[in-house]
Scaffold this motif. Structure first.
Motif, PDB file in Angstrom:
ATOM      1  N   GLU A  66      71.655  20.627 111.134  1.00 31.27           N
ATOM      2  CA  GLU A  66      72.346  19.773 112.110  1.00 31.27           C
ATOM      3  C   GLU A  66      73.750  19.393 111.634  1.00 31.27           C
ATOM      4  N   GLY A  67      74.116  19.821 110.424  1.00 38.82           N
ATOM      5  CA  GLY A  67      75.407  19.423 109.865  1.00 38.82           C
ATOM      6  C   GLY A  67      75.325  18.003 109.329  1.00 38.82           C
ATOM      7  N   LYS A  68      76.496  17.448 109.038  1.00 38.44           N
ATOM      8  CA  LYS A  68      76.562  16.110 108.438  1.00 38.44           C
ATOM      9  C   LYS A  68      76.105  15.062 109.463  1.00 38.44           C
ATOM     10  N   ILE A  69      75.100  14.297 109.117  1.00 34.98           N
ATOM     11  CA  ILE A  69      74.671  13.220 110.017  1.00 34.98           C
ATOM     12  C   ILE A  69      74.596  11.904 109.249  1.00 34.98           C
ATOM     13  N   ASP A  70      74.429  10.830 109.982  1.00 36.96           N
ATOM     14  CA  ASP A  70      74.447   9.472 109.417  1.00 36.96           C
ATOM     15  C   ASP A  70      73.496   9.364 108.203  1.00 36.96           C
ATOM     16  N   PRO A  71      74.031   8.957 107.023  1.00 35.86           N
ATOM     17  CA  PRO A  71      73.196   8.888 105.809  1.00 35.86           C
ATOM     18  C   PRO A  71      71.999   7.956 105.950  1.00 35.86           C
ATOM     19  N   SER A  72      72.068   7.027 106.896  1.00 36.18           N
ATOM     20  CA  SER A  72      70.942   6.090 107.032  1.00 36.18           C
ATOM     21  C   SER A  72      69.667   6.791 107.529  1.00 36.18           C
ATOM     22  N   ASN A  73      69.792   8.064 107.930  1.00 41.92           N
ATOM     23  CA  ASN A  73      68.609   8.822 108.357  1.00 41.92           C
ATOM     24  C   ASN A  73      67.733   9.277 107.190  1.00 41.92           C
ATOM     25  N   PHE A  74      68.236   9.107 105.952  1.00 40.21           N
ATOM     26  CA  PHE A  74      67.543   9.741 104.823  1.00 40.21           C
ATOM     27  C   PHE A  74      67.084   8.746 103.766  1.00 40.21           C
ATOM     28  N   ILE A  75      65.993   9.116 103.113  1.00 38.22           N
ATOM     29  CA  ILE A  75      65.518   8.349 101.958  1.00 38.22           C
ATOM     30  C   ILE A  75      65.635   9.296 100.755  1.00 38.22           C
ATOM     31  N   ALA A  76      66.205   8.791  99.670  1.00 42.52           N
ATOM     32  CA  ALA A  76      66.378   9.633  98.472  1.00 42.52           C
ATOM     33  C   ALA A  76      65.023  10.063  97.930  1.00 42.52           C
ATOM     34  N   ASP A  77      64.977  11.275  97.353  1.00 44.88           N
ATOM     35  CA  ASP A  77      63.755  11.682  96.642  1.00 44.88           C
ATOM     36  C   ASP A  77      64.120  12.002  95.195  1.00 44.88           C
ATOM     37  N   ASP A  78      63.193  12.605  94.448  1.00 48.13           N
ATOM     38  CA  ASP A  78      63.454  12.858  93.024  1.00 48.13           C
ATOM     39  C   ASP A  78      64.576  13.862  92.800  1.00 48.13           C
ATOM     40  N   PHE A  79      64.915  14.628  93.832  1.00 47.67           N
ATOM     41  CA  PHE A  79      65.880  15.721  93.654  1.00 47.67           C
ATOM     42  C   PHE A  79      67.257  15.413  94.232  1.00 47.67           C
ATOM     43  N   CYS A  80      67.315  14.737  95.369  1.00 43.74           N
ATOM     44  CA  CYS A  80      68.612  14.466  96.016  1.00 43.74           C
ATOM     45  C   CYS A  80      68.598  13.086  96.660  1.00 43.74           C
ATOM     46  N   SER A  81      69.819  12.548  96.795  1.00 44.75           N
ATOM     47  CA  SER A  81      69.893  11.298  97.553  1.00 44.75           C
ATOM     48  C   SER A  81      70.859  11.411  98.735  1.00 44.75           C
ATOM     49  N   THR A  82      71.560  12.530  98.846  1.00 44.54           N
ATOM     50  CA  THR A  82      72.464  12.713  99.986  1.00 44.54           C
ATOM     51  C   THR A  82      72.328  14.135 100.532  1.00 44.54           C
ATOM     52  N   GLN A  83      72.805  14.336 101.743  1.00 45.93           N
ATOM     53  CA  GLN A  83      72.825  15.694 102.296  1.00 45.93           C
ATOM     54  C   GLN A  83      73.695  16.611 101.437  1.00 45.93           C
ATOM     55  N   GLU A  84      74.799  16.087 100.920  1.00 46.04           N
ATOM     56  CA  GLU A  84      75.704  16.925 100.118  1.00 46.04           C
ATOM     57  C   GLU A  84      74.973  17.469  98.880  1.00 46.04           C
ATOM     58  N   GLN A  85      74.166  16.602  98.256  1.00 49.49           N
ATOM     59  CA  GLN A  85      73.392  17.068  97.093  1.00 49.49           C
ATOM     60  C   GLN A  85      72.368  18.116  97.526  1.00 49.49           C
ATOM     61  N   ALA A  86      71.793  17.915  98.723  1.00 48.96           N
ATOM     62  CA  ALA A  86      70.809  18.889  99.230  1.00 48.96           C
ATOM     63  C   ALA A  86      71.487  20.237  99.490  1.00 48.96           C
ATOM     64  N   VAL A  87      72.727  20.209  99.983  1.00 46.78           N
ATOM     65  CA  VAL A  87      73.475  21.459 100.214  1.00 46.78           C
ATOM     66  C   VAL A  87      73.589  22.221  98.892  1.00 46.78           C
ATOM     67  N   LYS A  88      73.988  21.490  97.844  1.00 44.38           N
ATOM     68  CA  LYS A  88      74.156  22.136  96.519  1.00 44.38           C
ATOM     69  C   LYS A  88      72.827  22.692  96.016  1.00 44.38           C
ATOM     70  N   LEU A  89      71.774  21.902  96.189  1.00 39.55           N
ATOM     71  CA  LEU A  89      70.467  22.312  95.668  1.00 39.55           C
ATOM     72  C   LEU A  89      69.926  23.543  96.406  1.00 39.55           C
ATOM     73  N   VAL A  90      70.058  23.548  97.737  1.00 36.57           N
ATOM     74  CA  VAL A  90      69.542  24.713  98.488  1.00 36.57           C
ATOM     75  C   VAL A  90      70.358  25.954  98.129  1.00 36.57           C
ATOM     76  N   ARG A  91      71.680  25.793  97.982  1.00 40.98           N
ATOM     77  CA  ARG A  91      72.490  26.960  97.566  1.00 40.98           C
ATOM     78  C   ARG A  91      72.015  27.472  96.208  1.00 40.98           C
ATOM     79  N   LYS A  92      71.714  26.541  95.291  1.00 40.89           N
ATOM     80  CA  LYS A  92      71.251  26.936  93.953  1.00 40.89           C
ATOM     81  C   LYS A  92      69.894  27.638  94.059  1.00 40.89           C
TER      82      LYS A  92
END
Ligand code: IP8
Length: 275
Positions: A66-92
């Motif tokens: 969905e692209g960048k969306i409001d950060p309040s939609n997410f709860i951090a987990d052990d691996f990422c706390s933001t969509q940007e971190q998730a982008v990096k992790l999925v690329r890795k």
């Protein structure tokens, strides 16, 4: 210049789709054998692989499609706390999956070069922007490899998911000398008239065109891209450009090899119009 075949190895075929970052090496090894068959038949291969459990699970959790969306939609987990971190992790994670495939190609003495979409693509869907000339210019016998990935997008999206199905569509149509597009898929023999859990051997649609309806299964709780419906639609578009398109079970490497070299086999031939 030799003829080429574009092959997509489905993510559900080469990974355990429900188990995060779990690969099926035996399947990958058997598919590598089909590339050797192509080379033996004077065909060069452009290989595109899907993401399976290395991409879809986290992309879904972090709504990367969905692209960048409001950060309040997410709860951090052990691996990422933001969509940007998730982008990096999925690329890795996708680089990890790709490196396993490259390793298996090397083990079989196949020379290959990878072009990771996050380095050369902007935008998603079949009109993504990116230079396909490297795929066209590959020396004989070198397998050019790419895959479904998280790519940059213009504002306001910032990022999105590019499916391997969109990559194969553009590659098959735009790279000169492509004779065939083959989708090696997991769990089914091709396009079925009804979902796999209800289908019998006779429910395989051997020749499919867009006017034929089918009840394709799409696990939208797991997948962020389009499943068999997207493959069928993209396949028809490729067929419209005069390129043969087949969908076959990747669990039967002989069928994948036959489809690649143009020998009739069990699966679904996708055509633009039967008439
Ligand atoms: O499996 C999806 O690619 P596909 C890519 O080819 C990601 O549709 C990262 C989920």
């Amino acid at each position: 210049m030799r003829d080429k075949v574009v092959v997509k190895w489905g993510g559900g075929l080469i990974t355990e789709k429900n188990q995060l970052c779990t690969v099926d090496r035996d399947i990958i090894r058997s598919l590598v054998g089909t590339i050797i068959t192509c080379h033996g038949n004077d065909l060069d291969v452009i290989l595109v692989h899907g993401a399976g459990s290395f991409g879809h699970l986290r992309a879904k959790q972090w709504r990367l499609n969905e692209g960048k969306i409001d950060p309040s939609n997410f709860i951090a987990d052990d691996f990422c706390s933001t969509q940007e971190q998730a982008v990096k992790l999925v690329r890795k994670d996708m680089l990890t999956l790709n490196s396993i495939i490259m390793e298996e190609l090397t083990r079989a003495d196949i020379s290959a070069a990878v072009l990771s979409p996050h380095k050369w693509v902007n935008g998603t869907g079949e009109s993504f922007q990116g230079d396909l000339t490297f795929f066209a210019g590959a020396p004989e016998g070198i397998v050019m490899v790419t895959y479904g990935d998280v790519v940059d997008c213009d504002e306001p999206l910032q990022f999105g998911i590019l499916s391997g199905d969109d990559l194969v569509t553009r590659l098959a149509i735009e790279v000169p000398n492509v004779k065939r597009l083959v989708f090696a898929i997991g769990g089914v023999d091709g396009i079925l008239r009804c979902p796999p859990d209800r289908a019998s051997e006779d429910d395989l649609i051997e020749i499919w065109s867009p006017d034929i309806e089918f009840e394709g299964e799409h696990k939208s709780d797991i997948d962020v891209t389009g499943g068999i419906g997207l493959k069928a639609a993209r396949g028809a578009k490729v067929a419209q450009n005069g390129i043969e398109v087949m969908m076959v079970s990747g669990q039967h490497p002989q069928r994948v090899a036959d489809a690649c070299i143009g020998v009739a086999t069990r699966g679904t031939k996708v055509v633009y119009n039967v008439k």
